[in-house]
Design a protein around this motif. Sequence first.
Motif, mmCIF file in Angstrom:
data_model
loop_
_atom_site.group_PDB
_atom_site.id
_atom_site.type_symbol
_atom_site.label_atom_id
_atom_site.label_comp_id
_atom_site.label_asym_id
_atom_site.label_seq_id
_atom_site.Cartn_x
_atom_site.Cartn_y
_atom_site.Cartn_z
ATOM 1 N N TYR A 96 110.027 37.994 -3.298
ATOM 2 C CA TYR A 96 110.142 39.006 -4.193
ATOM 3 C C TYR A 96 111.306 39.945 -3.701
ATOM 4 O O TYR A 96 112.099 40.495 -4.364
ATOM 5 C CB TYR A 96 108.894 39.528 -4.624
ATOM 6 C CG TYR A 96 108.983 40.860 -5.553
ATOM 7 C CD1 TYR A 96 108.974 40.770 -6.947
ATOM 8 C CD2 TYR A 96 109.139 42.130 -5.035
ATOM 9 C CE1 TYR A 96 109.000 41.879 -7.721
ATOM 10 C CE2 TYR A 96 109.269 43.155 -5.895
ATOM 11 C CZ TYR A 96 109.351 42.915 -7.300
ATOM 12 O OH TYR A 96 109.502 44.251 -7.976
ATOM 13 N N GLN B 200 107.802 43.333 -16.063
ATOM 14 C CA GLN B 200 108.197 42.034 -15.905
ATOM 15 C C GLN B 200 108.493 41.586 -14.345
ATOM 16 O O GLN B 200 108.548 40.521 -13.870
ATOM 17 C CB GLN B 200 109.837 42.068 -16.403
ATOM 18 C CG GLN B 200 110.595 43.022 -15.935
ATOM 19 C CD GLN B 200 110.727 44.358 -16.845
ATOM 20 O OE1 GLN B 200 109.673 44.511 -17.494
ATOM 21 N NE2 GLN B 200 111.902 45.005 -17.319
ATOM 22 N N GLN B 201 108.859 42.637 -13.354
ATOM 23 C CA GLN B 201 108.663 42.454 -12.048
ATOM 24 C C GLN B 201 107.187 42.122 -11.619
ATOM 25 O O GLN B 201 107.053 41.106 -10.673
ATOM 26 C CB GLN B 201 109.091 43.538 -11.321
ATOM 27 C CG GLN B 201 110.598 43.980 -11.342
ATOM 28 C CD GLN B 201 110.902 44.998 -12.419
ATOM 29 O OE1 GLN B 201 110.367 45.107 -13.191
ATOM 30 N NE2 GLN B 201 112.114 45.672 -12.068
ATOM 31 N N LYS C 33 105.298 34.088 -8.059
ATOM 32 C CA LYS C 33 105.684 33.800 -6.704
ATOM 33 C C LYS C 33 104.342 33.392 -5.972
ATOM 34 O O LYS C 33 104.231 32.585 -5.053
ATOM 35 C CB LYS C 33 106.522 34.744 -6.069
ATOM 36 C CG LYS C 33 107.907 34.571 -6.408
ATOM 37 C CD LYS C 33 108.889 35.558 -5.858
ATOM 38 C CE LYS C 33 110.354 35.473 -6.148
ATOM 39 N NZ LYS C 33 110.644 35.315 -7.231
ATOM 40 N N LYS D 107 109.408 37.231 -22.613
ATOM 41 C CA LYS D 107 110.456 38.087 -21.704
ATOM 42 C C LYS D 107 111.488 38.527 -22.591
ATOM 43 O O LYS D 107 112.063 37.076 -23.370
ATOM 44 C CB LYS D 107 110.657 37.281 -20.550
ATOM 45 C CG LYS D 107 109.552 37.152 -19.510
ATOM 46 C CD LYS D 107 110.087 36.518 -18.431
ATOM 47 C CE LYS D 107 109.086 36.312 -17.408
ATOM 48 N NZ LYS D 107 109.491 35.541 -15.979
ATOM 49 N N ASP E 30 106.863 38.312 -12.083
ATOM 50 C CA ASP E 30 107.794 37.616 -11.382
ATOM 51 C C ASP E 30 107.021 37.452 -9.741
ATOM 52 O O ASP E 30 106.935 36.505 -9.228
ATOM 53 C CB ASP E 30 109.153 37.905 -11.154
ATOM 54 C CG ASP E 30 110.011 37.607 -11.996
ATOM 55 O OD1 ASP E 30 110.288 38.286 -13.022
ATOM 56 O OD2 ASP E 30 110.615 36.533 -12.152
ATOM 57 N N ASP F 197 114.701 38.684 -3.897
ATOM 58 C CA ASP F 197 115.256 38.728 -5.268
ATOM 59 C C ASP F 197 115.521 40.054 -5.879
ATOM 60 O O ASP F 197 116.581 40.403 -6.697
ATOM 61 C CB ASP F 197 114.623 37.988 -6.271
ATOM 62 C CG ASP F 197 114.335 36.503 -6.083
ATOM 63 O OD1 ASP F 197 115.007 35.887 -5.196
ATOM 64 O OD2 ASP F 197 113.362 35.579 -6.600
#
Length: 377
Positions: A245, A169-170, A177, A332, A173, A248
Amino acid sequence: MKKSIVLLFLCLFSVSFYAQTKKFKVVLDAGHGGKDYGATYHGNIEKKISLNTVLKVGEILAKESNIEVVYTRKTDVFIELNERANIANRSKGHLFVSMHCNANDNQEASGNETYVMGVTRNAANLEVAKKENAVVTLESDYKIKYDGFDPKSPESVMGISIMQEENIQQSIDIAGKVQQAFTKFTTSKNRGVKQAGFLVLRKIIMPRVLIEMGFVSNKPEGAFLNSEDGQNKLAEAISKAILGYRDDFFKTETATTVKKEESKKATVKKEDPKKVDPKKVDPKQSSENKTAVEGVTFKIQISASAKNLETLPKNFKGLNNISVEKGTTIYKYFYGSTSSYTKAKQLLEEAKAKGYTSSFIVPIKNGKKIKLSEAIK
């Protein structure tokens, strides 16, 4: 008096050291190198473009006080794929970013794309992975090292095990980005976030992505990739994505900030102890007493996968109240939903206790995800 000064100095030194150990660590991987040239078209050589861009990204990131940069290579040398993973894992980094250039027999193909580790049957994605994985044939005993892997076989590419899937999941992300930043800083086509089985990613135990910055086989795009201006723009885009990243997902305090807080405490010590308000020197106050901004809902993202699972407790280690968000190729999965930040932190701990150790809080306002810093006050 001298004793007080010495104690204050030791305090500031120890705090400064602690802050330095909390740096966000990025592992930058320049694809190919040495005897492995990567894709070569029209005088554009992938190994050189990758290295030049990686060094530029590292130079930008090094200006940040709370970032440490680790390189798998800084010169034109050949590094085996397993060793790249070893370098990353030994460093205990927080993020791995591998940079490459694409190529295609169809020289009209153009654009950038970012890959996360995964199994795919998409023919185009398989072809990209096969080309990047072909470097293993330059290594001795590669079939033994990589469990009989055949870079020409789609079955081998699809069969690469997805280790540490909880990091996906990271990875998604940061990949998103990167693609957003490419759109902002370049005019190249955005080909999106994709999944494929890359050997360089398979053993890395942290969020990781492989970036295809563009096609060296496309004459205009290859010239852009090979130019100083092009590499500067690509480096700026990738750096911005990495910094976004970090903001966040990685909570840290700079040494400067901590020193200021310690200086304030040192000043308080000079006052009459009876007049000191303990609330003013409580180091936990800033984090424990945060409350949610009105209209914000918090969910806990526990996993992301190419599989579409029923939201039943048996599929999520006994957790109830599971929701799902469908992306282009990724699902997700979220646990719980609350407007209380305190409750959200409790839900996060529950998810981690069930084994979802890389879970994180996702704030949502007006149907859109926002930064955690914007969701609490």
